[in-house]
Motif scaffolding. Structure first.
Motif, PDB file in Angstrom:
ATOM      1  N   SER A   1     -17.296  36.643   1.645  1.00  0.00           N
ATOM      2  CA  SER A   1     -16.361  37.868   1.947  1.00  0.00           C
ATOM      3  C   SER A   1     -17.297  39.089   1.346  1.00  0.00           C
ATOM      4  O   SER A   1     -17.230  40.180   1.807  1.00  0.00           O
ATOM      5  CB  SER A   1     -15.250  37.794   1.005  1.00  0.00           C
ATOM      6  N   ILE A   2     -18.100  39.199   0.259  1.00  0.00           N
ATOM      7  CA  ILE A   2     -18.658  40.095  -0.617  1.00  0.00           C
ATOM      8  C   ILE A   2     -19.926  40.406   0.320  1.00  0.00           C
ATOM      9  O   ILE A   2     -20.031  41.623   0.594  1.00  0.00           O
ATOM     10  CB  ILE A   2     -19.236  39.549  -1.880  1.00  0.00           C
ATOM     11  N   THR A   3     -20.420  39.366   0.823  1.00  0.00           N
ATOM     12  CA  THR A   3     -21.547  39.759   1.871  1.00  0.00           C
ATOM     13  C   THR A   3     -21.249  40.410   3.020  1.00  0.00           C
ATOM     14  O   THR A   3     -22.037  41.410   3.462  1.00  0.00           O
ATOM     15  CB  THR A   3     -22.448  38.435   2.011  1.00  0.00           C
ATOM     16  N   SER A   4     -20.400  39.902   3.578  1.00  0.00           N
ATOM     17  CA  SER A   4     -19.798  40.445   4.816  1.00  0.00           C
ATOM     18  C   SER A   4     -19.317  41.855   4.560  1.00  0.00           C
ATOM     19  O   SER A   4     -19.447  43.022   5.468  1.00  0.00           O
ATOM     20  CB  SER A   4     -18.675  39.863   5.576  1.00  0.00           C
ATOM     21  N   SER A   5     -18.875  42.144   3.544  1.00  0.00           N
ATOM     22  CA  SER A   5     -18.263  43.788   3.105  1.00  0.00           C
ATOM     23  C   SER A   5     -19.585  44.528   3.004  1.00  0.00           C
ATOM     24  O   SER A   5     -19.274  45.706   3.528  1.00  0.00           O
ATOM     25  CB  SER A   5     -17.357  43.506   1.831  1.00  0.00           C
ATOM     26  N   TYR A   6     -20.560  44.088   2.263  1.00  0.00           N
ATOM     27  CA  TYR A   6     -21.727  44.941   2.146  1.00  0.00           C
ATOM     28  C   TYR A   6     -22.499  45.193   3.535  1.00  0.00           C
ATOM     29  O   TYR A   6     -22.852  46.286   3.700  1.00  0.00           O
ATOM     30  CB  TYR A   6     -22.780  44.106   1.294  1.00  0.00           C
ATOM     31  N   LEU A   7     -22.525  44.331   4.435  1.00  0.00           N
ATOM     32  CA  LEU A   7     -23.121  44.393   5.549  1.00  0.00           C
ATOM     33  C   LEU A   7     -22.287  45.385   6.693  1.00  0.00           C
ATOM     34  O   LEU A   7     -23.043  46.414   6.943  1.00  0.00           O
ATOM     35  CB  LEU A   7     -23.229  43.063   6.440  1.00  0.00           C
ATOM     36  N   ALA A   8     -20.959  45.404   6.579  1.00  0.00           N
ATOM     37  CA  ALA A   8     -20.151  46.105   7.230  1.00  0.00           C
ATOM     38  C   ALA A   8     -20.365  47.606   6.809  1.00  0.00           C
ATOM     39  O   ALA A   8     -20.422  48.240   7.429  1.00  0.00           O
ATOM     40  CB  ALA A   8     -18.451  45.836   7.244  1.00  0.00           C
ATOM     41  N   THR A   9     -20.304  47.801   5.481  1.00  0.00           N
ATOM     42  CA  THR A   9     -20.388  49.095   4.794  1.00  0.00           C
ATOM     43  C   THR A   9     -21.818  49.696   5.266  1.00  0.00           C
ATOM     44  O   THR A   9     -21.876  50.912   5.570  1.00  0.00           O
ATOM     45  CB  THR A   9     -20.293  48.977   3.214  1.00  0.00           C
TER      46      THR A   9
END
Length: 292
Positions: free
Chosen positions: A220-228
Motif C-alpha cells: 500500500s505504501i509503495t503503490s501510494s508513492y508510485l501513484a503520487t
C-alpha cells in the motif's frame, strides 16, 4: 456525524509533520513555480558527464533564510495547516456519509468473499473514497491558494497576502469567489488519478500475489508513492495556476508566461520539459529551455 476512523490525534500528527517540513515544502513550491534565484554551477553527473547543477532543496532553504531570516522560512504555514485540517476533516466526514451501513458488515469477511463480490466491494469503496477525496480537495483549495500565493511573494518581495483572513479578503476583492479555486481542476484530477492508481494496484497485488498481511501494508505504501510520483505534474500545474495572472511577479512574465488555462500551462511546461520540476530535491540539473 464524524467517521469513527477520524482521529484528532492523527490531525495533530499531520500538523506537526507539516510544520517541521514546511521550509522544504516552501522551497519546493518556489521551484515548481520556476523560480531559481541561485545560478547553476559546473558539476558532473553520476555517470561522469559535465553538467550544470542547480542548488539542492537544502541550499534553497538556506538561501530563503539568508534573505528573510528563519521566520521567513515559514511563510504560508498557517494557511497550509488550515488546508491540511480542513481536508482531513471533510474527507472523513464525507466518507462516513457515503458509506452504506452494509459495508461494515462485510469488512470482517472480505477474505471469504468470491472474486466477483470482492471486485464489487473494491469498486464501491473506490467510488466512496473518490467522492470523499473530491470533497476534501474542493473544501481545502481556498486555503491552498492562499498558502501558495503567500509563498510565491518571495519571488517579487510583495506583501499582498499577509495573514489568512486578510489574504482571503484580498482574493475576494480582486477575483471574486473563483479566485479561491484557481488551480483546482489539475489538483483534483491529480488526487483522483493517484487514488485510483494506488487503490487498483494495491487491490490486485494483495489479492493475487501477496497474502502476508504485514507485507500488504508495504504494498500500500509503495503503490501510494508510485501513484503520487506519476501524478506529480498535476501538482506543478495546479500551483502555477494558483498564482498565474495575479498581482504577484511570480505569476507574470518574465517569471511565468501569462497562462489563461491549466491546459495551456500543461502544454507549455511539457514542451519545455518542466512538468517534473521540483520532483528531485537533491540532484537537480539545469536544462536549457528551447527557444520560444
Amino acid at each position: 456525524m464524524a467517521n469513527n476512523d477520524f482521529s484528532w490525534s492523527a490531525v495533530v500528527g499531520k500538523v506537526v509533520i507539516n510544520t517541521v517540513s514546511h521550509p522544504l515544502e516552501y522551497a519546493k513550491v518556489l521551484i515548481q513555480l520556476g523560480h531559481e534565484p541561485i545560478p547553476p554551477y559546473p558539476t558532473r553527473t553520476l555517470f561522469g558527464r559535465p553538467a550544470l547543477a542547480l542548488p539542492s532543496i537544502f541550499q534553497y532553504v538556506a538561501h530563503i533564510k539568508r534573505v528573510d531570516g528563519l521566520a521567513g522560512c515559514y511563510r504560508g504555514l498557517g494557511a497550509k495547516l488550515c488546508s491540511v485540517v480542513v481536508s482531513g476533516y471533510v474527507y472523513h466526514c464525507t466518507l462516513d456519509s457515503v458509506r452504506d451501513a452494509s459495508d461494515t458488515d462485510v469488512d470482517a469477511e472480505t477474505e471469504d468473499l468470491s472474486p466477483q463480490l470482492r471486485g464489487e466491494k473494491f469498486a464501491r469503496e473506490v467510488r466512496q473514497m473518490a467522492l470523499a477525496r473530491a470533497a476534501a480537495v474542493v473544501a481545502s483549495q481556498p486555503f491552498t491558494v492562499v498558502a501558495v500565493r503567500t509563498m510565491a511573494q518571495f519571488v517579487g518581495g510583495e506583501k499582498i497576502y499577509v495573514g489568512i483572513f486578510a489574504s482571503i479578503g484580498e482574493i475576494y476583492r480582486e477575483e471574486g469567489i473563483m479566485g479561491f479555486f484557481k488551480g483546482l481542476v489539475p489538483r483534483l484530477l491529480g488526487e483522483l488519478i493517484a487514488l485510483i492508481i494506488s487503490s487498483t494496484f494495491t487491490h490486485f497485488v494483495n489479492n493475487l500475489l501477496v497474502k502476508d498481511r504485514e507485507f500488504q501494508s508495504y504494498v500500500s505504501i509503495t503503490s501510494s508513492y508510485l501513484a503520487t510520483s506519476l501524478t506529480y505534474p498535476f501538482q506543478v500545474v495546479s500551483n502555477c495556476m494558483a498564482v498565474a495572472n495575479t498581482r504577484l511577479a511570480a505569476g507574470n512574465p518574465p517569471y511565468m508566461p501569462g497562462y489563461t488555462t491549466w491546459g495551456q500551462c500543461w502544454r507549455h511546461l511539457g514542451a519545455t520539459g518542466q512538468l517534473k520540476r521540483g520532483s528531485s530535491l537533491l540532484w537537480r540539473y539545469y536544462t536549457v529551455l528551447p527557444a520560444a
